[in-house]
Design an enzyme around this catalytic site. Structure first.
Site, PDB file in Angstrom:
ATOM      1  N   GLU A 190      14.987  33.431 -13.469  1.00  8.25           N
ATOM      2  CA  GLU A 190      13.708  33.463 -14.198  1.00  8.25           C
ATOM      3  C   GLU A 190      13.783  32.594 -15.445  1.00  8.25           C
ATOM      4  O   GLU A 190      14.848  32.356 -16.005  1.00  8.25           O
ATOM      5  CB  GLU A 190      13.328  34.904 -14.533  1.00  8.25           C
ATOM      6  CG  GLU A 190      14.333  35.631 -15.421  1.00  8.25           C
ATOM      7  CD  GLU A 190      13.839  35.795 -16.830  1.00  8.25           C
ATOM      8  OE1 GLU A 190      12.860  35.124 -17.201  1.00  8.25           O
ATOM      9  OE2 GLU A 190      14.444  36.569 -17.570  1.00  8.25           O
ATOM     10  N   SER A 246      19.121  38.429 -14.519  1.00 10.79           N
ATOM     11  CA  SER A 246      17.740  38.887 -14.651  1.00 10.79           C
ATOM     12  C   SER A 246      17.284  39.634 -13.402  1.00 10.79           C
ATOM     13  O   SER A 246      17.845  39.480 -12.313  1.00 10.79           O
ATOM     14  CB  SER A 246      16.812  37.693 -14.889  1.00 10.79           C
ATOM     15  OG  SER A 246      17.131  37.049 -16.106  1.00 10.79           O
ATOM     16  N   CYS A 282      12.365  42.695 -22.748  1.00 13.95           N
ATOM     17  CA  CYS A 282      11.808  43.799 -21.957  1.00 13.95           C
ATOM     18  C   CYS A 282      12.860  44.462 -21.078  1.00 13.95           C
ATOM     19  O   CYS A 282      12.788  45.660 -20.818  1.00 13.95           O
ATOM     20  CB  CYS A 282      10.663  43.293 -21.075  1.00 13.95           C
ATOM     21  SG  CYS A 282       9.213  42.761 -22.000  1.00 13.95           S
TER      22      CYS A 282
END
Length: 412
Positions: free
Chosen positions: A112, A107, A50
């Site tokens: 994460e 990230s 993403c």
């Protein structure tokens, strides 16, 4: 160092641009195979999430600019228009980036948890379509190992380690409460399941869409209801929060369809997908608010987080040094293995005299000889690889040259 990398990520490009370069699993394989067809590229791995799309290659002559143009050609996009959104890295810089990436240091949410699995999946995809090579194989494996070490030894101070957890926490600061709220989660992949569990843990009533209806075919988080994906629009009027998190290249929610289903009360749409699942124009409908994955930026890091980052960096440097040592000495591996085999044959031949003196039966002699030769080769290999790991390149080269005089390579 023949490692090149290009990438577009959340630090330089919004979701509007990142989604143009995102890949589904099938498209990723096709792209790797297309890049790998070039004779001067021996390996390729594509990581598409993403927040980023990154392409790694192993090549002595194909540079990052050529690689960037190849990617644009695969996507059918003009290279000049998107160059400002891409970062190009080579050699040590590319290695450093991948190690820090695998550990969650690059990230949006520091440390994460999902990125490590995504890096592993990228390597697995490259293996399955025979697109990786020894250099990228070892690079990615060592980066993953280093990332695991950071995860196990450093617990980052954060209350939310996933995109959905952080998004919900930020919305809670705006006054939202999920307890008792009716929610629809579109998508039953990894992100969809994380979303459903996060909402259930906050007391929400959660319905999840699935594309197969038969019991047992699709697993959904405990406590959630299920509907068929085709029924999603009928469910929206009774829900206050609608989250879409699929890997589909197509929109899951369109303004025109939403308009055809009368809405009751305000609706909060949360799009966690890249490319985006929810048509942005839905935000123009009365009572509708739309957030995407870029809506929840992290603006600062605490001093404790900065200290943890320094500790993580030290661990990653150790892993990187191991890779650099392997890379510098990788050409010695055939020589080490050959010397090991020749030394084992020598030991076996010399032990043959003891077999003769003790009148060992021929069949047993062959069995003992084979076992002895295999074991001896492993012992010698272990000693030589230990030498490789504890000495500098020049010393190792000198030692192997000396050993080669004792066991010269046979002429073809």
């Amino acid at each position: 160092m023949n490692i090149q990398m290009i990438g577009i990520d959340h630090s330089v490009a919004s979701v509007e641009y990142r989604e143009k370069f995102s890949f589904t699993r099938t498209r990723s394989r096709e792209a790797m195979e297309a890049i790998r067809q070039r004779a001067d590229i021996s390996g390729c791995v594509i990581l598409s999430t993403c927040n980023r799309t990154e392409v790694y290659i192993s090549s002595a002559s194909c540079g990052t600019e050529e690689l960037y143009r190849m990617l644009c050609a695969i996507k059918g996009l003009p290279a000049e228009e998107y160059r400002p959104f891409f970062v190009q890295r080579s050699g040590i810089e590319a290695v450093d980036h991948l190690f820090h990436l695998a550990a969650g240091m690059q990230s949006r949410i520091v440390g994460e948890d999902q990125i490590l699995m995504q890096v592993k999946e990228a390597l697995s995809e490259a293996r399955e379509c025979d697109c990786t090579d020894k250099v990228l194989e070892v690079l990615f494996r060592m980066a993953i190992t280093a990332g695991k070490k950071v995860k196990s030894e450093i617990v980052f101070h954060k209350s939310n380690s996933s995109a959905i957890g952080y998004a919900l926490a930020q919305l809670e600061k705006q006054g939202y409460s999920w307890n008792g709220m009716r929610c629809l989660v579109i998508g039953n992949g990894e992100m969809g399941k994380l979303t459903a569990m996060a909402l259930r843990n906050r007391g929400a009533e959660v319905t999840v869409t699935v594309r197969q209806y038969r019991s047992g075919v699709v697993q959904i988080p405990p406590g959630c209801q299920r509907i068929h994906y085709g029924e999603r629009y009928e469910c929206i009027p009774t829900c206050s929060l609608i989250v879409s998190a699929t890997a589909s290249p197509n929109l899951t929610l369109r303004k025109e369809e939403i308009e055809s289903h009368p809405l009751t009360g305000p609706k909060l749409f949360l799009d966690l997908a890249v490319p985006r699942d929810i048509e942005p124009e839905i935000a123009t409908l009365p009572g509708c608010t739309v957030y995407d994955i870029d809506s929840f930026a992290i603006s600062h890091q605490s001093e404790e987080t900065k200290q943890q980052l320094r500790r993580a960096d030290a661990l990653l440097r150790e892993g990187m040094e191991e890779f650099f040592s392997w890379y510098e000495c990788r050409d010695f591996i055939p020589a080490i293995q050959r010397i090991g085999r020749e030394a084992a044959k020598d030991i076996n031949w010399r032990m043959g005299r003891a077999f003769d003196q003790n009148h060992v039966e021929p069949t047993l002699r062959r069995e003992l000889g084979d076992a002895l030769e295999t074991s001896a080769a492993k012992v010698v290999d272990r000693l030589l690889f230990a030498l490789r790991d504890t000495t500098d390149t020049a010393t190792l080269r000198a030692c192997l040259e000396a050993f080669a005089h004792a066991y010269p390579e046979e002429e073809a």
